[in-house]
Design a protein around this motif. Structure first.
Motif, short mmCIF file in Angstrom:
data_model
loop_
_atom_site.label_atom_id
_atom_site.label_comp_id
_atom_site.label_asym_id
_atom_site.label_seq_id
_atom_site.Cartn_x
_atom_site.Cartn_y
_atom_site.Cartn_z
N VAL A 79 0.83 -1.05 0.07
CA VAL A 79 -0.09 0.01 -0.01
C VAL A 79 1.05 1.36 0.02
O VAL A 79 0.29 2.28 -0.79
CB VAL A 79 -0.91 0.01 1.53
N LEU A 80 2.12 1.39 0.93
CA LEU A 80 2.91 2.43 0.79
C LEU A 80 3.53 2.58 -0.48
O LEU A 80 3.44 3.82 -0.80
CB LEU A 80 3.85 2.25 1.94
N PHE A 81 3.93 1.45 -1.07
CA PHE A 81 4.75 1.52 -2.38
C PHE A 81 3.73 2.28 -3.55
O PHE A 81 4.32 3.02 -4.26
CB PHE A 81 5.19 0.18 -2.91
N ILE A 82 2.52 1.69 -3.50
CA ILE A 82 1.35 2.23 -4.44
C ILE A 82 1.10 3.66 -4.03
O ILE A 82 1.29 4.48 -5.05
CB ILE A 82 0.32 1.35 -4.48
N GLY A 83 1.30 3.77 -2.91
CA GLY A 83 0.94 5.28 -2.49
C GLY A 83 1.95 6.47 -3.11
O GLY A 83 1.73 7.43 -3.58
N ILE A 84 3.14 5.76 -3.03
CA ILE A 84 4.40 6.87 -3.38
C ILE A 84 4.28 6.70 -4.64
O ILE A 84 4.37 7.78 -5.41
CB ILE A 84 5.76 6.08 -2.98
N LEU A 85 4.07 5.75 -5.42
CA LEU A 85 3.93 5.83 -7.12
C LEU A 85 2.91 6.73 -7.42
O LEU A 85 3.00 7.48 -8.40
CB LEU A 85 3.62 4.40 -7.64
N ALA A 86 1.65 6.92 -6.76
CA ALA A 86 0.61 7.57 -7.10
C ALA A 86 1.15 9.01 -6.85
O ALA A 86 0.43 9.91 -7.58
CB ALA A 86 -0.89 7.12 -6.27
N ILE A 87 1.62 9.40 -5.66
CA ILE A 87 2.11 10.71 -5.39
C ILE A 87 3.31 11.05 -6.43
O ILE A 87 3.08 12.57 -6.81
CB ILE A 87 2.73 10.57 -4.01
N ASP A 88 4.05 10.28 -7.06
CA ASP A 88 4.95 10.87 -7.87
C ASP A 88 4.21 10.94 -9.13
O ASP A 88 4.66 12.10 -9.87
CB ASP A 88 6.02 9.62 -7.92
N GLY A 93 2.71 15.07 -13.31
CA GLY A 93 1.66 15.11 -14.44
C GLY A 93 1.16 13.82 -15.16
O GLY A 93 0.88 14.00 -16.18
N ARG A 94 1.38 12.61 -14.74
CA ARG A 94 1.19 11.58 -15.04
C ARG A 94 -0.05 10.73 -14.81
O ARG A 94 -0.59 11.32 -13.75
CB ARG A 94 2.35 10.39 -15.06
N SER A 95 -0.64 10.13 -15.61
CA SER A 95 -1.92 9.48 -15.41
C SER A 95 -1.85 8.56 -14.20
O SER A 95 -0.96 7.96 -13.90
CB SER A 95 -2.55 8.87 -16.69
N LEU A 96 -3.07 8.09 -13.56
CA LEU A 96 -3.15 7.26 -12.51
C LEU A 96 -3.30 5.92 -12.97
O LEU A 96 -3.79 4.90 -12.17
CB LEU A 96 -3.96 7.73 -11.29
N ASP A 97 -3.32 5.69 -14.24
CA ASP A 97 -3.45 4.25 -14.79
C ASP A 97 -2.09 3.54 -14.74
O ASP A 97 -1.02 3.98 -13.94
CB ASP A 97 -3.93 4.25 -16.03
N ALA A 98 -2.09 2.29 -15.05
CA ALA A 98 -0.86 1.56 -14.83
C ALA A 98 0.38 1.98 -15.55
O ALA A 98 1.26 1.93 -14.98
CB ALA A 98 -1.28 0.08 -15.28
N LYS A 99 0.15 2.47 -16.56
CA LYS A 99 1.35 3.04 -17.28
C LYS A 99 1.78 4.12 -16.77
O LYS A 99 3.01 4.31 -16.51
CB LYS A 99 0.77 3.48 -18.75
N LEU A 101 1.57 4.67 -13.38
CA LEU A 101 1.92 4.62 -12.26
C LEU A 101 3.43 3.72 -12.27
O LEU A 101 4.42 3.98 -11.62
CB LEU A 101 1.13 3.61 -11.30
N LEU A 102 3.48 2.72 -13.19
CA LEU A 102 4.82 2.06 -13.35
C LEU A 102 5.91 2.71 -14.18
O LEU A 102 6.87 1.97 -14.50
CB LEU A 102 4.43 0.78 -14.16
N GLN A 103 5.82 3.74 -14.86
CA GLN A 103 6.76 4.41 -15.62
C GLN A 103 8.08 4.59 -14.88
O GLN A 103 8.84 4.03 -15.48
CB GLN A 103 6.21 5.74 -16.02
N PRO A 104 8.24 5.09 -13.65
CA PRO A 104 9.44 5.09 -13.08
C PRO A 104 9.95 3.64 -13.02
O PRO A 104 11.19 3.41 -13.00
CB PRO A 104 9.30 5.59 -11.57
N LEU A 105 9.15 2.47 -12.57
CA LEU A 105 9.42 1.28 -12.43
C LEU A 105 10.23 0.54 -13.73
O LEU A 105 11.08 -0.17 -13.59
CB LEU A 105 8.31 0.51 -11.77
N ASN A 106 9.58 0.85 -14.85
CA ASN A 106 10.01 0.38 -16.08
C ASN A 106 11.41 0.78 -16.13
O ASN A 106 12.12 -0.04 -16.79
CB ASN A 106 9.00 1.10 -17.08
N PHE A 107 11.59 2.21 -15.91
CA PHE A 107 13.04 2.71 -16.43
C PHE A 107 14.07 1.92 -15.38
O PHE A 107 15.26 1.60 -15.91
CB PHE A 107 13.30 4.20 -16.42
#
Length: 296
Positions: A79-88, A93-99, A101-107
């Motif tokens: 929950v904390l990890f998802i929250g950090i991704l959502a805040i980031d 200015g990124r959307s809150l969909d999977a793409k 949220l996971l953009q930093p993780l992909n890189f």
């Protein structure tokens, strides 16, 4: 006299029934002792089973409690990890969909895959068995590079033709070349990644050093200039150079060159164009909504 003799005989003669009575008594006492022993063993066994049952129950309760605690802890971390991704994502200015949220993780995953490949090359080619931690921590020593001047020299216009296009009159395709910091590499063997229609085809046929530094694959970011980037970002380009330089499938083929007809007017025009390109690239990078490098 007869009476006295009879009494003497009766007094001194052993009773023949006495041994039989003694044997019978022993025979009766042996089963009783055996039964008592068996009952004692049964009681001891019952006590052991009861103790084991109590112990197992205590262990099961403790184990169950530990499992529940671990599951709760993992859930809280998720929950904390998802929250950090959502805040980031929201802050950039990124959307809150999977793409989005996971953009930093992909890189991050892409760089991790690159660095693990570099570790293997260092271990295999240079005997650096302990290369893992220095590479992952960014504290590795640079490796020697080949002489790019010993290969072919292409202008940007010539490099653009090596993009896997179909060759007229043949059934083949042109090789896949890309450049990083002016060094040209043949990545044809990685057509699954760099071929037409594949994720990194945008990097082919050009010097996209800036994209290798930032992970931005927007058209504005596919330029050679690294102006405005930090030292840490520019170091990423050197790590990609190392990957291509010492990879089993890719090879150094040459370097970029300036056209022979290039004069001072062309140089000024190129400088102006480069400044404009950098401005557009910085704008695209600041949006933080650009299409990034990704592992999948």
């Amino acid at each position: 006299r007869r009476l006295k003799r009879h009494r003497g005989s009766h007094h001194h003669t052993a009773d023949p029934s006495m041994p039989a009575l003694s044997d019978a008594s022993n025979a009766l006492s042996e089963p009783a002792a055996s039964n008592a022993k068996r009952k004692a063993e049964q009681r001891a066994e019952s006590s052991v089973k009861a103790a084991n049952k109590t112990s197992n129950g205590t262990c099961s309760a403790t184990s169950s409690s530990c499992c529940k605690g671990c599951a709760t802890f993992v859930l809280m971390l998720m929950v904390l990890f998802i929250g950090i991704l959502a805040i980031d994502a929201v802050s950039k200015g990124r959307s809150l969909d999977a793409k989005g949220l996971l953009q930093p993780l992909n890189f991050f995953c892409m760089k991790l895959a690159r660095d693990l490949s570099r570790v293997k090359a260092r271990q295999r080619r240079f005997g650096q068995e302990g290369a893992l931690m220095p590479v992952l921590l960014g504290q590795e020593e640079p490796l020697p590079l080949g002489d790019a001047d010993a290969g072919i020299a292409l202008t940007l216009e010539e490099l653009a033709e090596y993009d896997g296009r179909e060759l007229p009159g043949t059934n083949g395709h042109s090789p896949l070349f890309l450049a990083v910091t002016g060094r040209i590499y043949d990545v044809t063997a990685g057509a699954a990644f760099y071929g037409p229609g594949r994720p990194y085809h945008k990097l082919v046929g050009k010097d996209a050093t800036r994209a290798f530094c930032t992970g931005c694959l927007e058209p504005e970011c596919l330029i050679s200039s690294v102006k405005g980037l930090t030292d840490s970002q520019q170091m990423e380009a050197q790590r990609w150079v190392e990957l291509y330089e010492h990879h089993d499938k890719y090879k150094l083929v040459g370097r970029l060159r300036v056209p022979a007809s290039f004069d001072s007017e062309d140089e000024q025009e190129l400088a102006e164009t480069s400044a404009e390109e950098v401005e557009h690239a910085l704008e695209a990078e600041s949006r933080k909504a650009h299409k990034p490098f990704k592992l999948w």
